[in-house]
Write an enzyme that holds these catalytic residues in place. Sequence first.
Site, mmCIF file in Angstrom:
data_model
loop_
_atom_site.group_PDB
_atom_site.id
_atom_site.type_symbol
_atom_site.label_atom_id
_atom_site.label_comp_id
_atom_site.label_asym_id
_atom_site.label_seq_id
_atom_site.Cartn_x
_atom_site.Cartn_y
_atom_site.Cartn_z
ATOM 1 N N GLU A 1 36.831 45.890 36.052
ATOM 2 C CA GLU A 1 37.152 44.824 37.005
ATOM 3 C C GLU A 1 37.051 45.303 38.444
ATOM 4 O O GLU A 1 36.638 44.565 39.341
ATOM 5 C CB GLU A 1 38.564 44.323 36.702
ATOM 6 N N ASP B 1 45.152 38.612 44.970
ATOM 7 C CA ASP B 1 46.532 38.778 44.532
ATOM 8 C C ASP B 1 46.692 40.148 43.882
ATOM 9 O O ASP B 1 46.238 40.318 42.751
ATOM 10 C CB ASP B 1 46.957 37.642 43.595
#
Length: 649
Positions: free
Chosen positions: A603, A372
Site C-alpha cells: 500500500e 487519514d
Amino acid sequence: MVPFNFHFTEAANCRLRQFVILLSFFIIISCLPLQVPPPTMANFLFLLPKQIFQLHLLLCSLTLFFMAVTESSSSACPLDPATVKPSTPLVSFLERLQETVFISSDQPNLDPKTYVDMPLKQNLSATQEAFDKLVRSANGRVPAKELNSFIDTYFDGAEPEGFLPKVEHPEVRAWALEIHSLWKNLSRKAASGVKTQPQLHTLLPLPASFVIPGSRFREVYYWDSYWVIRGLLVSKMYETATAVVTNLISFIEEYGFVLNGARAYYTNRSQPPLLSAMIYEIYDRTGDIELVKRSLPALRKEYEFWNSEIHRVTIVDAQGCTHTLNRYYAMWNKPRPESSVNDKAFASKLLNASEKQHFYRELASTAESGWDFSTRWMRDPLDFTTLATTSIIPVDLNAFILGMELNIAFFAKVTGDNSTAQHFLQLSDHRKEAINSVFWNANMKQWLDYWLNNSACQETQVWEAHQQNQKVFASNFVPLWMQQFYSGKFDSITGFAAILISFILVTGPWLFYLLGGDSGVVSIIVESLKTCGLVYPAGIATSLTNSGQQWDFPNGWAPLQHMIVEGLVKSGLKEAKSLAEDIAKRWITTNYIAYKKSGVMHEKYDVDHCGMFGGGGEYVPQTGFGWSNGVVLAFLEEFGWPKDQSIEC
C-alpha cells in the site's frame, strides 16, 4: 447420515454378486418350515439344524461383503484404466511448458496455474514444434529472452497486445506481467445476497464488477479507483475500467455524491473528487462518447455536492478580491463505525460531549481527504485530538475541483453543449485565480494549505499571510498535475473560449496559465521540489514530520508520486521531465525490490530505505495493492526500462 461412496473394482463387484446370492438363499431358508428330508447324501445339508445352517449362510455373506469392500479400497489393487480420465494433448503440453518456466525462471512466487490457462494463438502441433526447438541447457533451462519471446509469439493472454513496449529489460517485463495478472485477484462481483437481502450486509450493491485495493479493503474505494483505472488502461482492460466508473456514477445517482467506499457506513462522506479524471482517461483511450454522455449529469450533480454550503468557503484576498474555494467536511459527528473502538479511545481524553462530537467530525472529514492521518491536519502535531481538517482549505482538493471544472467543460463541448462548456471554463478561470491568490507562496515557491480562522465558515474569511501552513507536504506540489486535464482538449471551441484556450496552448506550459507568470515559473517549482527535502532515495516523502501517522514521513504513497511526476512531465520543461523520470525510476525500483523480497505489492513504501514497505497509522501495512499496481504500470508505460539498465537499490 453420510452415504457410502465406494468405488468397486471388477473383482469386488464379483464378490458382491456372490454376497447377494448367498444372502438371498439365507432369506429363503429362513422362510422354510423345519422339515427333515430323507437321509441321502444329496440332502445331507438339510440334516443340519436349521439355525446352524442359517448362521453359516449369514457368515459367508458377510465375509464376501467385507472382501468386496477391502478389495475396492486396497492400494494393492490396480485401478481399472477405464475409470481414469485421460489428459488432453493440450493440457499435457502446457504441463511441459509449466515445468520449463519453473526450471528457467528465477522469479519467486510464480503461479503454475497461469501456464495451463493460456490459450494458443496457433495450432498445437506448430506450437509444440517451436517449443521443442528452444535451446536448452543440460538441466532443461531456457534463456529468459527466448522463453518470453516464445510465450509472446504462441500464446494469447500472456500479455495484452502492445503492452509496455518501452520495457525491454526481461526481468522488469516479467514483473510487470505479474502485476498485470494481479487485476484478476483484485476483481470482484457483489454476491447476489447483497442486493436481495441488504439488511444482512454492510456492503452496498453495485451494478457492475469492481476492483478492490486489497487486504482489509474488501470494497471499492473512491480515489483509489483513479490509479486502479490508470493501471487497467495500461493492461488494455477497458471494460473493467468502465465498470469501475459505472459503479461510482451509481453512487451519485443514489446518494448525490460518490461515497468514500461501497459500505453502508461510508454514506456520510466522500473522498477526493477524481471521477471526471477517470472518465477523461477512459475516453482518451477508447473514444467512448456514450460514457461521456451518460456521466455528464452525474458529474454536474457531484460538482454541486462539493460546492454545497458545508464545503464552500468564501475568502477575500490581499487585493480585496473575493474568491470561493472548498474544504473537506463529513456529514458525521460520531465514531467512525470502521474504527469505533479507536475513535472512542482517543475521544475519552476530551472533556464533554460537544468536544467529542467535534473531534468525531474531524476524524471523518480527515478520512474524506484520503490522508487519514497526518500532521497536515493537526493544530498540534503531538496531539491527535487537535485534528482540524474542516478548518483548512486544502491545496489538492481545490486542484482536483479545478480539474473537474475543466473536464466537465470538455465533456460538454464534445457532446455539443457549448453553453455549459463555456460556463465551466469560466468557473475554472475563477478557481485558477483563487489558487494563485490564496495558496501560492512566492518565498517557498509552493502552494500552501490555508488555515481558516474558524470552521463554521458562515462569514467571509479575510486572507492573512500567517494563516498559510508553511510546513512542507507533497500536496504542496499537486497543482502541477492539472495540465493533463485540458491541454489540447478544446481545439474546436469557438468564440471567447477558443481565444482563451489558444492563448494558453500557444504561450507555453500550463503553469503560465495557472500562475499568470512566465515559463520560468516551472524551473522555480522544480528547484523548490529538489531542495525542499521531500525527494528521498526511494521516492517523494509525504511530509518531513516523522509522527508515526501513515500520511507522514517516511512513507511515500503511489498517488503522490504519480501526480507530481506526471505534472512535471506535462509541464513541457526538459529539466522537469528529467526530475520526473528520476523520481519514477526510484519508485519503480523500491516497488520491484520489495516485491522480490515479499512476493506482494504494498500500500505504501518507506522512501528513506529502498525496498522497504511503509508503516504507521491505525492498521497494519496492507498488500495487494490497487493504486501501487496502477502507478507502477503507468510509470513503466511512460518511461519504460532499458534492457541494459540494472534495477537495484
